[in-house]
Design an enzyme around this catalytic site. Structure first.
Site, PDB file in Angstrom:
ATOM      1  N   GLY A   1       0.841  -1.197   0.000  1.00  0.00           N
ATOM      2  CA  GLY A   1       0.000   0.000   0.000  1.00  0.00           C
ATOM      3  C   GLY A   1       0.875   1.245   0.000  1.00  0.00           C
TER       4      GLY A   1
ATOM      5  N   ARG B   1      -3.924  -8.770  -6.998  1.00  0.00           N
ATOM      6  CA  ARG B   1      -3.129  -9.943  -6.601  1.00  0.00           C
ATOM      7  C   ARG B   1      -3.671 -10.600  -5.330  1.00  0.00           C
ATOM      8  NH1 ARG B   1       1.118  -6.237  -8.544  1.00  0.00           N
ATOM      9  NH2 ARG B   1       0.350  -4.975  -6.845  1.00  0.00           N
TER      10      ARG B   1
ATOM     11  N   ARG C   1     -12.818  -2.611 -10.818  1.00  0.00           N
ATOM     12  CA  ARG C   1     -12.994  -1.679 -11.939  1.00  0.00           C
ATOM     13  C   ARG C   1     -12.981  -2.422 -13.279  1.00  0.00           C
ATOM     14  NH1 ARG C   1      -8.533   2.716 -11.259  1.00  0.00           N
ATOM     15  NH2 ARG C   1      -7.674   0.804 -10.530  1.00  0.00           N
TER      16      ARG C   1
ATOM     17  N   ARG D   1      -7.361  -1.511   4.050  1.00  0.00           N
ATOM     18  CA  ARG D   1      -7.073  -0.299   4.816  1.00  0.00           C
ATOM     19  C   ARG D   1      -8.335   0.105   5.570  1.00  0.00           C
ATOM     20  NH1 ARG D   1      -2.595  -1.361   4.150  1.00  0.00           N
ATOM     21  NH2 ARG D   1      -0.883  -0.173   3.272  1.00  0.00           N
TER      22      ARG D   1
ATOM     23  N   HIS E   1      -3.219  -5.118  12.447  1.00  0.00           N
ATOM     24  CA  HIS E   1      -2.610  -4.948  11.115  1.00  0.00           C
ATOM     25  C   HIS E   1      -1.402  -5.879  10.925  1.00  0.00           C
ATOM     26  CE1 HIS E   1      -2.077  -1.931   7.587  1.00  0.00           C
ATOM     27  NE2 HIS E   1      -1.702  -3.154   7.237  1.00  0.00           N
TER      28      HIS E   1
HETATM   29  O1  LIG Z   1       1.950  -3.837   2.718  1.00  0.00           O
HETATM   30  C1  LIG Z   1       0.906  -3.298   3.103  1.00  0.00           C
HETATM   31  O2  LIG Z   1       0.361  -2.370   2.479  1.00  0.00           O
HETATM   32  C2  LIG Z   1       0.322  -3.758   4.343  1.00  0.00           C
HETATM   33  O3  LIG Z   1      -0.735  -3.350   4.707  1.00  0.00           O
HETATM   34  C3  LIG Z   1       1.129  -4.714   5.138  1.00  0.00           C
HETATM   35  O4  LIG Z   1       0.382  -5.503   5.982  1.00  0.00           O
END
Ligand SMILES: O=C(O)C(=O)CO
Length: 350
Positions: free
Chosen positions: A108, A187, A209, A268, A316
């Site tokens: 992310g 993925r 999308r 997220r 997380h």
């Molecule tokens: O790599 C990411 O974006 C994560 O959220 C890791 O857990």
């Protein structure tokens, strides 16, 4: 160098790569300067960087405080950061014109101001692929923990609630024969679909999308967001946080889900209107939720989510397999080294 000499070399210097090397060498060590935002980054990547770079590390296993970050990042050629570090205009200004690359140990990148980096010619590295299996495994673990109520059952076992085997006690819905909806079929979404399929699910739906040819492998069917919400027994959020997906799961979305639905989020926290989710769980608008991501992180201890029996909250840990975290660290280092050496980065955000 006199004035005439400076004028002669100026066009050469202001080619950005050359300028960077010039400034680097001005540091006197002949090595690149890399700022690392925490002391507990997995060793592999740090050892790789040490061979070619001088490292400045925040010396504690906690996110670097903002003021310290801004104070210490000046003159860096590269930043090795994580998703807990906001990389915005202020950080880029504080780093200054020597900065060539920002590499995050995450797939992310919503914590990075991508436009601002682009404007300044700063390259961005991230860690796709290498955490896909780990995150998909955690998604399944969270789904089963939530549906089969593992934390609640363990609590009962440890605190005397386990009086005898009982036919309806601690029951929850099974995956076999169910419809699973996956929001975001990149993925990680696809890797979740492959794992879910092995549980003999009836149907896998996805909302994305674009149509994904990879869906053939699992027989996943592309549907609208509303169709996915109304038809799925399990709704799994695997999409990136971008303006289009911000609070995608709002009051209206929870109200469209089945009352028996289970919602799982490993992407997220920002994809969810958290107050709406709390209300939906309190009112049994949906059956339960499993969250590996929240807003904010860490989730404050007085959050109503922690008080709800029908909610499982994890801190997380989606990519937290030992193998994935080591590979992520090495990939982040290799992204930095490649950018500093002006070659192709193994995983550049294009
Ligand atoms: O790599 C990411 O974006 C994560 O959220 C890791 O857990």
């Amino acid at each position: 160098m006199n004035y005439k000499g400076l004028v002669a070399v100026a066009p050469y210097l202001f080619n950005s790569g050359t300028l960077c090397k010039f400034i680097r060498n001005m540091s006197g060590t002949g090595k690149y300067q890399v700022y690392v935002t925490r002391s507990d980054m997995p060793h592999g990547g740090i050892e790789l960087l040490k061979k070619q770079c001088n490292l400045k590390l925040w010396d504690q296993p906690s996110p670097v405080p903002r003021s310290e970050f801004l104070k210490s990042v000046g003159g860096a050629n590269g930043i090795f950061c994580s998703l807990t570090d906001k990389i915005d205009k202020d950080v880029l200004d504080a780093a200054g014109p020597t900065l060539k690359v920002v590499a995050t140990i995450s797939v992310g990148y919503d914590h990075i101001d991508v436009q601002e980096c682009r404007k300044r010619g700063i390259r961005i590295g991230y860690t796709p692929d290498v955490l896909t299996d780990a995150t998909a495994e955690l998604t399944l673990a969270l789904l089963l923990s939530t549906s089969r109520r593992l934390p609640e059952a363990q609590h009962e076992a440890k605190t005397g609630g386990w009086v005898s085997w009982a036919p309806t006690w601690m029951t929850g819905p099974g995956l076999a024969g169910s419809t699973v909806g996956i929001v975001g079929f990149g993925r990680i979404g696809q890797a979740v679909a492959r794992r879910v399929k092995s549980f003999n699910t009836k149907r896998i739906l996805y909302y994305n999308r674009s149509e994904k040819t990879e869906a053939k492998e699992t027989g996943a069917i592309k549907v609208t967001f509303d169709e996915l919400l109304t038809q799925s027994d399990f709704v799994i959020c695997c999409c990136a946080l971008v303006p289009d997906t911000k609070e995608l799961f709002n009051k209206a979305a929870f109200e469209k889900m089945k009352r028996t639905a289970i919602f799982i989020n490993t992407s997220r926290g920002g994809t969810v209107d958290q107050s709406a989710l709390i209300e939906a769980l309190q009112n049994n608008t949906i059956r339960a939720a499993g969250l590996d991501v929240t807003t904010p992180e860490p989730l404050p201890l007085d959050s109503p989510l922690f008080k709800l029996k029908n909610c499982v909250v994890l801190p997380h840990i989606g990519s937290a397999s030992i193998e994935a975290r080591n590979t992520m660290s090495e990939l982040t280092a290799n992204n930095i080294l490649a950018a500093l050496n002006e070659s192709e980065m193994p995983a550049e955000l294009k």
